[in-house]
Scaffold this active site. Structure first.
Site, PDB file in Angstrom:
ATOM      1  N   GLY A 193       0.619  23.467  -7.512  1.00  0.00           N
ATOM      2  CA  GLY A 193       0.580  24.738  -8.248  1.00  0.00           C
ATOM      3  C   GLY A 193       0.036  25.886  -7.406  1.00  0.00           C
ATOM      4  O   GLY A 193       0.643  26.963  -7.362  1.00  0.00           O
TER       5      GLY A 193
ATOM      6  N   PRO B  94      -0.630  10.929 -12.511  1.00  0.00           N
ATOM      7  CA  PRO B  94      -0.973   9.695 -11.785  1.00  0.00           C
ATOM      8  C   PRO B  94      -0.295   8.465 -12.394  1.00  0.00           C
ATOM      9  O   PRO B  94       0.325   8.559 -13.457  1.00  0.00           O
ATOM     10  CB  PRO B  94      -2.494   9.616 -11.961  1.00  0.00           C
TER      11      PRO B  94
ATOM     12  N   LYS C 263      14.193  13.675  -6.468  1.00  0.00           N
ATOM     13  CA  LYS C 263      12.836  13.815  -5.948  1.00  0.00           C
ATOM     14  C   LYS C 263      12.238  12.423  -5.659  1.00  0.00           C
ATOM     15  O   LYS C 263      11.670  12.181  -4.588  1.00  0.00           O
ATOM     16  CB  LYS C 263      11.987  14.572  -6.976  1.00  0.00           C
TER      17      LYS C 263
ATOM     18  N   ASN D 216      11.379  10.875  -1.735  1.00  0.00           N
ATOM     19  CA  ASN D 216      10.077  10.320  -1.354  1.00  0.00           C
ATOM     20  C   ASN D 216      10.183   8.840  -1.006  1.00  0.00           C
ATOM     21  O   ASN D 216       9.537   8.370  -0.064  1.00  0.00           O
ATOM     22  CB  ASN D 216       9.048  10.548  -2.465  1.00  0.00           C
TER      23      ASN D 216
ATOM     24  N   CYS E 136       1.921  11.198  -3.482  1.00  0.00           N
ATOM     25  CA  CYS E 136       3.294  11.013  -3.980  1.00  0.00           C
ATOM     26  C   CYS E 136       3.947   9.671  -3.681  1.00  0.00           C
ATOM     27  O   CYS E 136       4.544   9.066  -4.568  1.00  0.00           O
ATOM     28  CB  CYS E 136       4.194  12.112  -3.430  1.00  0.00           C
ATOM     29  N   PHE E 137       3.888   9.229  -2.424  1.00  0.00           N
ATOM     30  CA  PHE E 137       4.758   8.111  -2.028  1.00  0.00           C
ATOM     31  C   PHE E 137       4.542   6.848  -2.867  1.00  0.00           C
ATOM     32  O   PHE E 137       5.483   6.286  -3.418  1.00  0.00           O
ATOM     33  CB  PHE E 137       4.585   7.794  -0.537  1.00  0.00           C
TER      34      PHE E 137
HETATM   35  C1  UDX Z   1       5.340  13.937   0.748  1.00  0.00           C
HETATM   36  C2  UDX Z   1       6.765  14.432   1.000  1.00  0.00           C
HETATM   37  O1  UDX Z   1       6.966  14.615   2.414  1.00  0.00           O
HETATM   38  C3  UDX Z   1       7.015  15.738   0.254  1.00  0.00           C
HETATM   39  O2  UDX Z   1       8.371  16.142   0.409  1.00  0.00           O
HETATM   40  C4  UDX Z   1       6.709  15.528  -1.232  1.00  0.00           C
HETATM   41  O3  UDX Z   1       6.854  16.756  -1.930  1.00  0.00           O
HETATM   42  C5  UDX Z   1       5.295  15.010  -1.415  1.00  0.00           C
HETATM   43  O4  UDX Z   1       5.105  13.811  -0.641  1.00  0.00           O
HETATM   44  P1  UDX Z   1       2.940  14.566   1.699  1.00  0.00           P
HETATM   45  O5  UDX Z   1       2.498  13.300   1.042  1.00  0.00           O
HETATM   46  O6  UDX Z   1       2.164  15.801   1.448  1.00  0.00           O
HETATM   47  O7  UDX Z   1       4.447  14.896   1.316  1.00  0.00           O
HETATM   48  O8  UDX Z   1       2.939  14.356   3.316  1.00  0.00           O
HETATM   49  P2  UDX Z   1       3.922  13.634   4.340  1.00  0.00           P
HETATM   50  O9  UDX Z   1       4.024  14.491   5.533  1.00  0.00           O
HETATM   51  O10 UDX Z   1       5.180  13.206   3.722  1.00  0.00           O
HETATM   52  O11 UDX Z   1       3.077  12.343   4.772  1.00  0.00           O
HETATM   53  C6  UDX Z   1       2.859  11.257   3.890  1.00  0.00           C
HETATM   54  C7  UDX Z   1       2.160  10.133   4.610  1.00  0.00           C
HETATM   55  O12 UDX Z   1       3.007   9.540   5.577  1.00  0.00           O
HETATM   56  C8  UDX Z   1       0.896  10.569   5.379  1.00  0.00           C
HETATM   57  O13 UDX Z   1      -0.111   9.614   5.177  1.00  0.00           O
HETATM   58  C9  UDX Z   1       1.347  10.601   6.820  1.00  0.00           C
HETATM   59  O14 UDX Z   1       0.306  10.367   7.736  1.00  0.00           O
HETATM   60  C10 UDX Z   1       2.352   9.457   6.844  1.00  0.00           C
HETATM   61  N1  UDX Z   1       3.359   9.572   7.908  1.00  0.00           N
HETATM   62  C11 UDX Z   1       4.249  10.608   7.898  1.00  0.00           C
HETATM   63  C12 UDX Z   1       3.402   8.621   8.917  1.00  0.00           C
HETATM   64  O15 UDX Z   1       2.596   7.664   8.947  1.00  0.00           O
HETATM   65  N2  UDX Z   1       4.362   8.736   9.892  1.00  0.00           N
HETATM   66  C13 UDX Z   1       5.267   9.747   9.911  1.00  0.00           C
HETATM   67  O16 UDX Z   1       6.106   9.766  10.828  1.00  0.00           O
HETATM   68  C14 UDX Z   1       5.213  10.711   8.885  1.00  0.00           C
HETATM   69  P1  ADP Z   2      -0.824  18.078  -7.529  1.00  0.00           P
HETATM   70  O1  ADP Z   2      -1.036  17.497  -6.163  1.00  0.00           O
HETATM   71  O2  ADP Z   2       0.373  17.491  -8.246  1.00  0.00           O
HETATM   72  O3  ADP Z   2      -0.846  19.571  -7.556  1.00  0.00           O
HETATM   73  P2  ADP Z   2      -3.550  18.081  -8.526  1.00  0.00           P
HETATM   74  O4  ADP Z   2      -4.355  16.963  -9.115  1.00  0.00           O
HETATM   75  O5  ADP Z   2      -3.988  18.666  -7.221  1.00  0.00           O
HETATM   76  O6  ADP Z   2      -2.057  17.538  -8.434  1.00  0.00           O
HETATM   77  O7  ADP Z   2      -3.457  19.287  -9.568  1.00  0.00           O
HETATM   78  C1  ADP Z   2      -3.144  19.153 -10.911  1.00  0.00           C
HETATM   79  C2  ADP Z   2      -4.038  20.115 -11.706  1.00  0.00           C
HETATM   80  O8  ADP Z   2      -3.578  20.143 -13.052  1.00  0.00           O
HETATM   81  C3  ADP Z   2      -5.517  19.737 -11.752  1.00  0.00           C
HETATM   82  O9  ADP Z   2      -6.305  20.796 -11.218  1.00  0.00           O
HETATM   83  C4  ADP Z   2      -5.804  19.534 -13.267  1.00  0.00           C
HETATM   84  O10 ADP Z   2      -7.094  19.974 -13.653  1.00  0.00           O
HETATM   85  C5  ADP Z   2      -4.714  20.384 -13.899  1.00  0.00           C
HETATM   86  N1  ADP Z   2      -4.390  20.027 -15.286  1.00  0.00           N
HETATM   87  C6  ADP Z   2      -4.145  18.811 -15.806  1.00  0.00           C
HETATM   88  N2  ADP Z   2      -3.870  18.890 -17.114  1.00  0.00           N
HETATM   89  C7  ADP Z   2      -3.935  20.209 -17.464  1.00  0.00           C
HETATM   90  C8  ADP Z   2      -3.734  20.940 -18.684  1.00  0.00           C
HETATM   91  N3  ADP Z   2      -3.386  20.333 -19.808  1.00  0.00           N
HETATM   92  N4  ADP Z   2      -3.888  22.284 -18.639  1.00  0.00           N
HETATM   93  C9  ADP Z   2      -4.225  22.903 -17.487  1.00  0.00           C
HETATM   94  N5  ADP Z   2      -4.414  22.274 -16.318  1.00  0.00           N
HETATM   95  C10 ADP Z   2      -4.274  20.941 -16.285  1.00  0.00           C
END
Ligand code: UDX
Ligand code: ADP
Length: 471
Positions: free
Chosen positions: A17, A96, A228, A232, A284-285
């Protein structure tokens, strides 16, 4: 007629966000963007005058906040008011993996999405476009739609008697932490899923302020949601693939960086995401693959489920394997040994530790009796404490006040340590002065480089034993 968007509200001021709204505000000066969160402390941090105190560390984010905050970008806790004023609402709340109940351990916990949808249906006015930004299970848009519709006519709506209608779009975010501002400003593609052409056009018009039209892909809701998860899953699969080969390299004398280069030069394969390491982390993964596994089982596709499950098995195995190598090289015991941990974030250039491989590896070393000194340039000390306590408690690993110490400097971490373990690829660790370090470590000294970024030749020349992943 295509609705003109003047006020955007984003529910959830987290890693998705915050940066994505900062980029929209910076690219669309005529739109007011309000980011709301139930976490008051987080909102306070987003509003902190000192930009070093923003709740998330992300290169380039502070400049955008400086440029837009208080002009057309606002961080607030008054969720009702922001929903009331918005023409378009982004859902960026956390999703989560469920911990209990049906689908526990695999399905996503949608309670925060549901709570937000209920609030939107209660406090919105007129026609509101609701955009799913969080990664969600396939067909969540339908759930969101039914909550919005079922509540809108209820007696609850006393607070807002005007008639209202909703359009739900899926617009998954592909940003990677550490590069999120660049990813948002120069996306490979923008995906918009939905069936309401006016709403799609309204969202598309926002992106057209900085994204080329041919990069904007429009699909139905379910294709968008599944894309999506699939993106991932494919990315995670590449990491498990290269990590599995790293183990073969270590047994055979091949070098993983040579293999990755040779393989990546095949244009059909490509050279990104081929870096062996301690396993993937991040929010995410793991969650998305578990979700894919759940979905596959739900539809009776057991073979598909077990195929994707294996990606997670290799990821866990890689972390365990690294912990075991460290114990083995340090003569089979870590009791009374001091190990310096370099890096705790799940990757470089972020302060995020969610699912960081550092958590499990540190827990394993603590279980073996090691005393850890931990240094990460950006992760908050309290976060490290919290992660390690949670990991130890959930695995029944005993720990005490001496089990780990958090340092704020590389040299203090190395001082009197028997080994250094590089767990995050921060640039600082690629440029370590091994001569100086060799004077302050205990002998025999070890370097375990799980990211393959240190200069192992210089470290070895200074009498440090080196183990590097995939070599
Ligand atoms: C990922 C996706 O890339 C992104 O598109 C999605 O929106 C959210 O999830 P993120 O988790 O932020 O993004 O980082 P990313 O760069 O994908 O790395 C994920 C993990 O893979 C990290 O722990 C990174 O260290 C590891 N990684 C990545 C490797 O071990 N080797 C690589 O070559 C690339
Ligand atoms: P992401 O990586 O997906 O952005 P985060 O945990 O960093 O996930 O952020 C999600 C945010 O959403 C948190 O700051 C949490 O407090 C907020 N959140 C969860 N439920 C609500 C809700 N009902 N209204 C407003 N904020 C919320």
């Amino acid at each position: 007629m295509n609705p003109k968007i003047k006020n955007i509200c984003c529910i959830g001021a987290g890693f998705v966000g915050g940066p994505s709204m900062a980029v929209i505000a910076s690219k669309c000066p005529n739109i007011n963007v309000t980011v709301v969160d139930i976490n008051h402390k987080r909102i306070e941090a987003w509003n902190d005058k000192n930009l070093a105190n923003l709740p998330i560390y992300e290169p380039g984010l502070d400049e955008l906040i400086k440029k837009c905050r208080g002009k057309n970008l606002f961080f607030k806790t008054n969720i009702e008011q922001a929903i009331f004023e918005a023409d378009m609402i982004f859902l960026s709340v956390n999703t989560p993996t469920k911990e209990t109940g049906v689908g526990a351990g695999q399905a996503l916990d949608l309670r925060w999405v549901e709570a937000s949808a209920r609030q939107i249906s209660k406090f919105s006015t007129g026609n509101t476009i609701v955009v799913e930004k969080s990664t969600l299970p396939v067909r969540t848009a339908e759930t969101v739609k039914s909550i919005l519709i079922s509540n809108k006519d209820s007696k609850d709506k006393k607070s807002n008697p005007k008639s209202k209608s909703f359009s739900v779009l899926s617009n998954p975010e592909f940003l990677a932490e550490g590069t999120s501002i660049n990813d948002l400003e120069n996306p490979d593609r923008v995906l918009i899923g939905g069936d309401d052409s006016k709403a799609i056009e309204a969202l598309e018009n926002i992106y057209l302020n900085w994204v080329e039209p041919q990069k904007i892909l429009k699909t139905n809701l379910w294709s968008s949601e599944l894309s999506k998860l699939t993106a991932n899953a494919f990315l995670a699969q590449r990491i498990s693939s290269i990590n599995s080969i790293s183990a073969i390299c270590e047994s055979t004398g091949a070098d993983i960086s040579d293999v990755a280069e040779a393989v990546g030069m095949d244009t059909r394969i490509g050279n990104n995401f081929l870096k062996a390491g301690p396993g993937f982390g991040g929010s995410c993964f793991k969650k998305d693959i578990l979700n894919l596994v759940y979905l596959s089982n739900y539809y009776g596709l057991e073979e598909v489920a077990s195929y994707w499950e294996k990606i997670l098995d290799i990821n866990n195995w890689q972390q365990k394997r690294i912990s075991e190598i460290i114990v083995h090289k340090l003569f089979g015991t870590l009791s009374n040994k001091c190990i310096g941990i370099l890096g705790f974030a799940f990757k470089a250039n972020t302060n995020d530790t969610r699912e960081s491989p550092a958590i499990n590896i540190c827990r394993d070393l603590i279980e073996e009796g090691a005393k850890l000194k931990i240094y990460d340039p950006k992760v908050n000390n309290l976060q490290i404490d919290l992660d390690l306590k949670n990991a130890c408690i959930s695995s029944n690993v005993e720990y005490n006040n001496d089990s780990w110490l958090i340092e704020n400097d590389l040299y203090k971490t190395a001082n009197n340590s028997d080994a250094l373990v590089v767990l995050t690829e921060w640039e600082e660790f690629a440029n370590i002065n091994w001569q100086e370090i060799s004077y302050i470590m205990r002998s025999p000294s070890w370097l375990f480089d799980t990211r393959g970024i240190t200069n192992k030749y210089i470290a070895k020349k200074n009498n440090i034993n080196v183990w590097q992943v995939g070599v």
